[in-house]
Scaffold this motif. Structure first.
Motif, PDB file in Angstrom:
ATOM      1  N   UNK A  45       0.816  -1.243   0.291  1.00 16.44           N
ATOM      2  CA  UNK A  45       0.616   0.269   0.040  1.00 16.44           C
ATOM      3  C   UNK A  45       0.930   1.071   0.182  1.00 16.44           C
ATOM      4  N   UNK A  46       0.826   2.350  -0.635  1.00 19.99           N
ATOM      5  CA  UNK A  46       1.255   3.174  -0.974  1.00 19.99           C
ATOM      6  C   UNK A  46       2.482   3.365  -2.308  1.00 19.99           C
ATOM      7  N   UNK A  47       3.249   2.358  -2.699  1.00 18.60           N
ATOM      8  CA  UNK A  47       4.170   2.094  -2.995  1.00 18.60           C
ATOM      9  C   UNK A  47       3.919   3.202  -4.821  1.00 18.60           C
ATOM     10  N   UNK A  48       4.766   2.937  -5.560  1.00 17.72           N
ATOM     11  CA  UNK A  48       4.831   3.620  -7.082  1.00 17.72           C
ATOM     12  C   UNK A  48       4.935   1.752  -8.000  1.00 17.72           C
ATOM     13  N   UNK A  49       3.481   1.845  -8.495  1.00 19.79           N
ATOM     14  CA  UNK A  49       3.673   0.058  -9.607  1.00 19.79           C
ATOM     15  C   UNK A  49       4.090   1.313 -10.550  1.00 19.79           C
ATOM     16  N   UNK A  50       5.431   0.500 -10.958  1.00 18.77           N
ATOM     17  CA  UNK A  50       6.218   0.193 -12.088  1.00 18.77           C
ATOM     18  C   UNK A  50       5.712  -0.959 -13.513  1.00 18.77           C
ATOM     19  N   UNK A  96      -2.888   0.806  -4.169  1.00 18.23           N
ATOM     20  CA  UNK A  96      -4.021   1.172  -2.845  1.00 18.23           C
ATOM     21  C   UNK A  96      -4.589  -0.272  -1.673  1.00 18.23           C
ATOM     22  N   UNK A  97      -3.613  -1.221  -2.329  1.00 16.40           N
ATOM     23  CA  UNK A  97      -3.896  -2.644  -0.523  1.00 16.40           C
ATOM     24  C   UNK A  97      -2.287  -3.772  -1.226  1.00 16.40           C
ATOM     25  N   UNK A  98      -2.174  -4.118   0.174  1.00 14.60           N
ATOM     26  CA  UNK A  98      -1.172  -4.959   0.138  1.00 14.60           C
ATOM     27  C   UNK A  98      -1.179  -7.086  -0.578  1.00 14.60           C
ATOM     28  N   UNK A  99      -1.067  -7.215  -1.321  1.00 20.15           N
ATOM     29  CA  UNK A  99      -1.188  -7.521  -0.941  1.00 20.15           C
ATOM     30  C   UNK A  99       0.352  -9.213  -0.888  1.00 20.15           C
TER      31      UNK A  99
END
Length: 226
Positions: A45-50, A96-99
């Protein structure tokens, strides 16, 4: 979303025919394969997704933690070619979520740049993504609105019934406090709701299986009258 022939939606019959080509395009976008240990956060949650993540087999969980430290658990999922990060890929929002990997599992890393080129060059591939995302979005909104608008006991009863039908997009947890978070409540309120359903004779608590349906017809009537 799931990298499988869609079984519902406007274009589901088309995906039955085109799915082999869709899988091949996606395979060309994979840049790496990694083995992840149990409890590792595949996305946070909160990380930038590349880049996106493809999990062909293995159980994961999905959850959200608010600034006030309250948590909401969407549930667990036994992956069958599931892709994570597609919403953030298109929106460019933070994750948005922790996976979380619930067990050791292998993941494939999908390169964002390669995926972008494939989507812009192959309209059929882009249409598949749009269809799969739309179905997942509506399933998720259905869960969230039901959690907000109905009492906890109703949501537990509804969840049990659809577990029985085996048509739930996500599964639950074995631990009570995580189940409470899945219904967006506290452990105490969750236990009180379970006790209420038990007093009505609709469910039983089994040491090995957890909560089980005791009166199916009664459970259906309870859901339909609310």
């Amino acid at each position: 979303m799931q990298l499988k022939p869609l079984s519902k939606g406007r274009f589901h019959s088309l995906w039955q025919q085109e799915h082999h080509d869709i899988e091949e395009i996606m395979a060309d976008c994979v840049s790496d394969t990694r083995l992840m240990p149990a409890h590792h956060k595949l996305m946070e949650q909160g990380q930038k997704v590349s880049s996106l993540i493809l999990v062909k087999r293995g159980r994961i969980s999905m959850g959200y933690t608010a600034r006030n430290a309250r948590s909401f658990q969407l549930g667990t999922m036994e992956c069958d070619s599931q892709i994570f990060g597609e919403m953030e890929f298109f929106s460019d929002y933070l994750c948005q979520l922790d996976i979380i990997a619930e067990e050791e599992l292998e993941v494939q890393i999908i390169c964002g740049d390669k995926l972008q080129r494939a989507l812009t060059q192959k309209p059929m591939f882009a249409l598949f993504f749009a269809s799969a995302i739309a179905i997942d979005y509506q399933d998720t909104v259905d869960i969230l609105t039901r959690r907000m608008l109905y009492p906890i006991a109703y949501n537990i009863a509804y969840d049990l019934y659809h577990q029985y039908l085996n048509d739930q997009p996500v599964d639950g947890f074995t631990k009570c406090y995580l189940e409470a978070e899945r219904f967006a409540t506290t452990d105490r309120v969750y236990r009180r709701a379970v006790k209420r359903l038990e007093e009505l004779g609709l469910i039983l608590r089994d040491k090995e299986e957890g909560i089980v349906i005791n009166d199916l017809d009664g459970l259906i009537a309870y859901i339909e009258e609310r």
